[in-house]
Design a protein around this motif. Structure first.
Motif, PDB file in Angstrom:
ATOM      1  N   VAL A 187      49.200   3.325  90.156  1.00 19.67           N
ATOM      2  CA  VAL A 187      49.522   4.257  89.081  1.00 19.67           C
ATOM      3  C   VAL A 187      51.040   4.319  88.926  1.00 19.67           C
ATOM      4  O   VAL A 187      51.774   4.384  89.903  1.00 19.67           O
ATOM      5  CB  VAL A 187      48.963   5.655  89.415  1.00 19.67           C
ATOM      6  N   LYS A 188      51.501   4.294  87.697  1.00 21.64           N
ATOM      7  CA  LYS A 188      52.951   4.310  87.435  1.00 21.64           C
ATOM      8  C   LYS A 188      53.434   5.754  87.357  1.00 21.64           C
ATOM      9  O   LYS A 188      53.462   6.374  86.291  1.00 21.64           O
ATOM     10  CB  LYS A 188      53.274   3.568  86.126  1.00 21.64           C
ATOM     11  N   THR A 189      53.789   6.278  88.528  1.00 19.20           N
ATOM     12  CA  THR A 189      54.136   7.696  88.561  1.00 19.20           C
ATOM     13  C   THR A 189      55.464   8.003  87.877  1.00 19.20           C
ATOM     14  O   THR A 189      55.806   9.164  87.709  1.00 19.20           O
ATOM     15  CB  THR A 189      54.184   8.222  90.007  1.00 19.20           C
ATOM     16  N   ARG A 221      54.321   9.237  80.556  1.00 16.89           N
ATOM     17  CA  ARG A 221      53.068   9.952  80.272  1.00 16.89           C
ATOM     18  C   ARG A 221      52.255  10.242  81.529  1.00 16.89           C
ATOM     19  O   ARG A 221      51.060  10.471  81.465  1.00 16.89           O
ATOM     20  CB  ARG A 221      52.219   9.194  79.250  1.00 16.89           C
ATOM     21  N   PHE A 222      52.963  10.243  82.687  1.00 18.06           N
ATOM     22  CA  PHE A 222      52.322  10.652  83.932  1.00 18.06           C
ATOM     23  C   PHE A 222      52.651  12.121  84.149  1.00 18.06           C
ATOM     24  O   PHE A 222      53.785  12.479  84.442  1.00 18.06           O
ATOM     25  CB  PHE A 222      52.832   9.819  85.105  1.00 18.06           C
ATOM     26  N   ASN A 227      50.433  14.178  86.065  1.00 15.58           N
ATOM     27  CA  ASN A 227      49.335  14.589  86.923  1.00 15.58           C
ATOM     28  C   ASN A 227      49.727  15.431  88.128  1.00 15.58           C
ATOM     29  O   ASN A 227      48.921  16.190  88.640  1.00 15.58           O
ATOM     30  CB  ASN A 227      48.638  13.317  87.454  1.00 15.58           C
ATOM     31  N   GLN A 228      50.908  15.229  88.631  1.00 15.84           N
ATOM     32  CA  GLN A 228      51.299  15.901  89.883  1.00 15.84           C
ATOM     33  C   GLN A 228      52.630  16.612  89.681  1.00 15.84           C
ATOM     34  O   GLN A 228      53.213  16.581  88.593  1.00 15.84           O
ATOM     35  CB  GLN A 228      51.449  14.877  91.033  1.00 15.84           C
ATOM     36  N   LYS A 285      39.447  13.471  81.097  1.00 16.80           N
ATOM     37  CA  LYS A 285      40.194  12.841  82.184  1.00 16.80           C
ATOM     38  C   LYS A 285      39.691  11.434  82.435  1.00 16.80           C
ATOM     39  O   LYS A 285      40.460  10.476  82.586  1.00 16.80           O
ATOM     40  CB  LYS A 285      40.073  13.697  83.447  1.00 16.80           C
ATOM     41  N   GLU A 286      38.366  11.291  82.480  1.00 19.26           N
ATOM     42  CA  GLU A 286      37.812   9.963  82.741  1.00 19.26           C
ATOM     43  C   GLU A 286      38.252   8.997  81.650  1.00 19.26           C
ATOM     44  O   GLU A 286      38.648   7.865  81.910  1.00 19.26           O
ATOM     45  CB  GLU A 286      36.280  10.054  82.789  1.00 19.26           C
ATOM     46  N   MET A 306      41.951   7.961  81.915  1.00 20.12           N
ATOM     47  CA  MET A 306      42.253   7.070  83.018  1.00 20.12           C
ATOM     48  C   MET A 306      41.735   5.664  82.748  1.00 20.12           C
ATOM     49  O   MET A 306      42.378   4.673  83.072  1.00 20.12           O
ATOM     50  CB  MET A 306      41.665   7.613  84.311  1.00 20.12           C
ATOM     51  N   MET A 329      48.084  10.460  82.243  1.00 23.44           N
ATOM     52  CA  MET A 329      47.362  11.136  83.318  1.00 23.44           C
ATOM     53  C   MET A 329      47.806  12.584  83.405  1.00 23.44           C
ATOM     54  O   MET A 329      49.001  12.880  83.466  1.00 23.44           O
ATOM     55  CB  MET A 329      47.656  10.469  84.671  1.00 23.44           C
ATOM     56  N   TYR A 363      43.344  18.437  86.041  1.00 24.07           N
ATOM     57  CA  TYR A 363      42.599  19.629  85.663  1.00 24.07           C
ATOM     58  C   TYR A 363      42.052  20.262  86.933  1.00 24.07           C
ATOM     59  O   TYR A 363      41.963  19.598  87.967  1.00 24.07           O
ATOM     60  CB  TYR A 363      41.456  19.294  84.699  1.00 24.07           C
ATOM     61  N   GLU A 406      46.876  12.824  71.937  1.00 25.36           N
ATOM     62  CA  GLU A 406      45.956  12.052  72.762  1.00 25.36           C
ATOM     63  C   GLU A 406      44.813  12.904  73.287  1.00 25.36           C
ATOM     64  O   GLU A 406      43.661  12.468  73.329  1.00 25.36           O
ATOM     65  CB  GLU A 406      46.731  11.411  73.924  1.00 25.36           C
TER      66      GLU A 406
END
Lengths: 512, 492
Positions: A101-103, A107-108, A110-111, A461-462, A465, A471, A474, A504
């Motif tokens: 994963v390109k953190t 557009r990341f 997630n964390q 989410k699915e 991904m 990413m 939730y 998106e």
């Protein structure tokens, strides 16, 4: 002649067999350094191209989703007897980059870490190349001094002119150290005697705090049940009056309250507990006040936003993770202490004589290894120091301010669109919201509304991904069903990325 | 090494997005002087900086650092070094040239732990494959708690652990990569405690009687630190005497266990060490395992120093590939002979923001709850890439070579030093007793010719501990060390 080289001894194994090692000529260097360096060179080119260029390019995917079994086959994980050629290994490097994963991608979301800072990246590469341990001045002279200076700089932002601290392998460890110090301060005999003869110690935190407080309590022998949750308001802030009540209740039950962990920037909602009022309660009951600012600590760089942590200087300890909002890169986690009595060393020290000899030829106070519970400890300060030197405190302040501004923008835009329902007005850079697809709009009164709403986020989410477009995480919270949490911190993003984000979610979720 | 990398330009400019511009409110481009759109970095500058810093790192920190003609360390006193480094953090930033200079200084005054004459610690040497893997993980900066965020590294860690379980000789097992051998030892204690008294997780230590730990007097100090951190107490670590070679005496262990029980305490774990820190001794694992079985105690083998050896009877093993196999720090493994998901059950907190139960993939791949840490670096990758590159056979040969080198320098030593015999195998440690170790140490560091550690031990005065742990060392390097000690100490 001082000694002579004997013929090779035959070696005895533990079960008494003799063994002749087949190791080749012992005067040959084992590793061909030229080849090794060439490999490093080639691999670095791949890293730059695949991870840094493509990994930050919006035209590329954030992730290349594969099911675990499929990915295991693609990677050919098996470890075999024989080694492989350089070309094969470089291909492996490419594969790792491709399927990771390109953190740093814009557009990341997630964390609580994202983006990339090239100075801290260079600092990370350099730390790896020098490969040293931070326990003594003799082995890591530069970094022992550097760590001290970085800690001093961070303490200054907290409002302390003196103090102590350490870099830890993560915020969870920082929180545990604080717990340990509080316990040791109250009952120094616990170090040698353990908890057996002590009264039951209790710990106070909010249910929105990080789970490491609970894990720490279990690990350290307190027991998870002795972590008492204090009520929070709708925004997720600890209620000081309830803290006071719970402390009194705990005392009346014969326990000994000893530690309060409040949070500056809770994981999900990004709430900042009211530190001044909580400090009042802690002062009154003489409890150790720890501020888990792993996520929110970086607001201290911003003149505009540091008020969120007003009162932090009244704490005994602060945990802060620059690898989060400051983009320093994992790991970069700090524990800061107000203490000036060398408590950290007294609490953790074991005085191992093979490492901390007292007859060294330099000031042995520089051998800080005994402050840690770890033995080997990586150099995590260089990445932060180099970045701070490069952009200055002003540059870091701008980064923080920008994240807040982007958050405001996103919230404004969200309010203009149908289907986006905020949990509440964000206080920090966490924006929590539900996406209500057209099929559910207006149906809030239906009996199965909550159940159906809960299923929306996992589906979106699915899809995101598998398409690799972005990413975002939730989760449920209390009685609120699954909602998205976007954290806006990367210095690489712009308003365009935030517009894309909303588009998106709509695109992926409209037909749910 | 040339510094010209021909790589594509960074295209982090979001305005180059493939999506068409939406009509909408006029966008602000800046706010209070802070640019809001577009990358904050000039792309050319970022690329240039990265190329130049990497060139420098490869030249100064990698190539020169392993060159025997260069110094091991450039000694400066702390006050002097503080001034040279100009550590202070200020409001304003600095130019690229200045930052590169700072990197150069950091390298110059750092100890070259990859140098062939660095023998100071229990890690040394340079392993290029693991270093490449470290660079990749630093660039990708993943965190190893869920499959969704770290798909590749989750699978890799699993593959490496499975292989290591096989090597230890267990049919089934579990494990995790940790932030150091100290942490692995702590995990062993935590699991042993949880196995015997699972209620301690919720209720705390006071739910059980006083628990005690057994370990040898030569064990690593992390056992003591672990006991303190976990609320067990250092006094409840019973130290079993060792023989003159440094091995735990099994009969003494049994005595101590009986004695603990008669006091009303509850023995729960024995920590055996395979390769002690100072003397390199190996505790007699089989006999200790017999005793553990008899009293139903958890047997943990702290094998961080050495190649895994005879540990198949253990319940858990701690092993650090960053020591003898030269993988970059950190690379520490904790293995457990268990198929009941004990690790998961013992540590889990099931945080719903991370380990949602309704994900679209098989949740058993989310391994984060096995750890006490939250964010965790994928250290397994360093080991995996190295293993792929070298193969098991070569890894074994490296260990054999280190041993052979140690053996090959065993010879006549002058009468002011004393050499400990190595006949119980597999240690690579040459204690040379010298009354004047601290002086020689100071001289070698100021000269920068080599670094060897010394310490007192038992009743004996300071002695040098020549650790031949890095397989990259050659016989000439060993000769050099002994010659150098001789010449540095000749006038004493």
């Amino acid at each position: 002649m001082y000694f002579y080289v004997q013929s090779r001894f035959s070696l005895l194994t533990a079960d008494g067999q003799t063994m002749e090692p087949t190791v080749g000529d012992l005067s040959d260097p084992l590793i061909n350094h030229t080849e090794g360096q060439l490999f490093l060179h080639e691999a670095f080119k791949i890293i730059v191209e695949e991870v840094l260029c493509k990994g930050t390019d919006v035209k590329e995917k954030v992730c290349e989703w594969k099911e675990p079994e499929e990915l295991a086959l693609l990677l050919d994980l098996e470890l075999r007897e024989k080694g492989e050629q350089k070309e094969k290994l470089l291909q492996r490097v490419r594969d790792v980059a491709k399927y990771s994963v390109k953190t740093s991608h814009p557009r990341f979301f997630n964390q609580q870490f994202a983006g990339v800072d090239y100075h801290s990246l260079a600092g990370r590469f350099l730390s790896e190349a020098l490969n040293t341990n931070l326990f003594t001045y003799e082995v890591a002279p530069v970094f022992v001094l550097m760590e001290a200076e970085v800690l001093r700089g961070l303490r200054e932002l907290v409002g302390w002119t003196e103090g102590d601290g350490l870099f830890c392998p993560g915020g969870s460890t920082s929180n545990m150290y604080a717990l340990n110090l509080a316990r040791y301060r109250l009952y120094p005999e616990v170090k040698s005697q353990g908890l057996w003869s002590l009264p039951r110690l209790t710990i106070f935190t909010s249910p929105e705090s990080h789970y490491s407080v609970k894990k720490g309590a279990a690990f350290m022998g307190f027991g998870m049940d002795n972590v008492i949750f204090v009520k929070v308001d709708d925004g997720g802030h600890m209620i000081p009056e309830d803290l006071d009540e719970k402390i009194k209740l705990s005392k009346s039950q014969g326990a000994v309250p000893h530690f309060v962990s409040c949070t500056s920037g809770t994981t999900v909602q990004g709430a900042f507990d009211p530190l001044d009022r909580i400090a009042d309660v802690c002062d009154k009951h003489k409890l150790w006040l720890h501020v888990d600012a792993a996520w929110g600590g970086s607001v201290l760089f911003s003149k505009k936003h540091r008020h969120l942590m007003k009162g932090v200087n009244r704490a005994n300890s602060v945990a802060w993770n620059p690898h989060k909002m400051l983009v320093a890169g994992l790991q970069c986690s700090v524990l800061l202490l107000k203490d000036t009595t060398n408590l950290l060393k007294k609490c953790h020290g074991a005085n191992a004589s093979y490492l901390f000899q007292q007859d060294k030829f330099y000031d042995v106070n520089l051998d800080i290894g005994d402050k840690s519970v770890q033995c080997s400890r990586k150099v995590d300060c260089l990445k932060l120091w180099l970045m701070w030197k490069a952009v200055g405190s002003t540059g870091l302040e701008q980064r923080v301010d920008k994240a807040f501004f982007h958050t405001r923008y996103l919230v404004e835009q969200m309010k203009k669109r149908d289907g986006f329902q905020l949990l509440r007005e964000p206080e920090f850079v966490n924006v929590c919201f539900w996406f209500i697809p057209p099929s559910l709009r207006g149906k809030e009164k239906n009996a199965d509304y909550q159940n159906r709403l809960a299923k929306v986020a996992p589906v979106i989410k699915e899809r995101m991904m598998k398409q690799g477009t972005m990413m975002v995480g939730y989760q449920p919270l209390g009685d609120r069903v699954n909602f998205f949490r976007i954290t806006i911190l990367s210095p690489l993003i712009s308003q365009k990325d935030l517009d894309f984000f909303l588009d998106e979610i709509e695109r992926l979720g409209n037909d749910v | 090494l040339s510094s010209a990398y021909s790589v594509p330009r960074f295209t982090s400019d979001p305005l180059a997005s493939a999506f068409p511009a939406q009509p909408g409110p006029p966008r602000r481009n800046a706010w209070d002087g802070v640019p809001l759109n577009g990358s904050p970095l000039d792309d050319l500058a970022a690329e240039s900086f990265l190329q130049r810093s990497m060139s420098m790192i490869l030249e100064e920190a990698v190539k020169k650092a392993t060159d025997v003609r260069q110094k091991v360390c450039e000694w400066r006193s702390p006050e002097e070094l503080k001034e040279l480094l100009d550590l202070e953090l200020r409001d304003g930033g600095e130019s690229e040239a200045q930052i590169l200079e700072r990197c150069r200084d950091a390298i110059r005054y750092s100890v070259k732990t990859t140098h062939p004459h660095f023998f100071n610690q229990l890690y040394a040497g340079l392993e290029p494959y693991s270093m490449v893997a470290s660079f990749i993980t630093d660039a990708l900066k993943p965190s190893l708690y869920t499959y969704e965020v770290s798909p590749v590294f989750t699978l890799m860690e699993d593959a490496v652990l499975r292989k290591m379980v096989q090597i230890v000789g267990w049919e089934e097992g579990d494990g995790i990569f940790n932030a150091g051998g100290s942490m692995s030892n702590m995990y062993a204690m935590n699991l042993a405690r949880y196995r015997d008294f699972p209620e301690i997780k919720e209720l705390g230590n006071s739910a059980a009687a006083r628990l005690v730990v057994f370990t040898s007097q030569e064990c690593h100090y992390s056992i003591s630190k672990a006991a303190a951190l976990m609320g067990i107490g250092t006094k409840n670590v019973f130290v079993v005497p060792s023989d003159k070679r440094g091995k735990m005496i099994p009969s003494a262990l049994e005595e101590q266990i009986k004695s603990a029980k008669s006091e009303g305490a509850v023995p729960f774990i024995v920590n055996a060490t395979a390769g002690t820190t100072v003397l390199g001794a190996f505790d007699p694992i089989d006999e200790i395992a017999d005793i553990c079985e008899k009293y139903k105690l958890w047997l943990h083998v702290d094998s961080v120093m050495s190649h895994l050896f005879s540990s198949h009877r253990a319940n858990s093993v701690a092993w650090n590939p960053h020591k003898m196999l030269m993988a970059c720090l950190q690379c520490s493994v904790f293995l457990i002979r268990d198929k009941t998901r004990l690790l998961q059950r013992c540590h889990s907190a099931r945080a719903s923001y991370l380990f949602q139960q309704d994900k679209f993939y098989d949740l058993s791949y989310d391994t984060g709850d096995k750890s006490v840490q939250c964010s965790r670096k994928p250290d397994a990758f360093k080991f995996w890439l190295m293993w792929k590159a070298l193969g098991t056979r070569e890894l074994e040969q490296r260990v054999d070579r280190a041993l052979a080198i140690a053996r090959s320098v065993w010879g006549n030593i002058s009468d002011f030093a004393w050499l400990k015999p190595l006949s119980n195998f597999y240690f690579i440690l040459l204690p040379l007793y010298l009354q004047v170790a601290p002086v020689i140490k100071e001289r070698m560091m100021k000269k920068g010719s080599m670094m060897v550690g010394y310490q007192p031990h038992g009743g004996k005065a300071n002695f040098f501990r020549m650790v031949v742990i890095s397989p990259q060392v050659s016989r000439q390097d060993m000769d050099f060390v002994l010659d150098e000690i001789h010449s540095l100490g000749m006038d004493l």
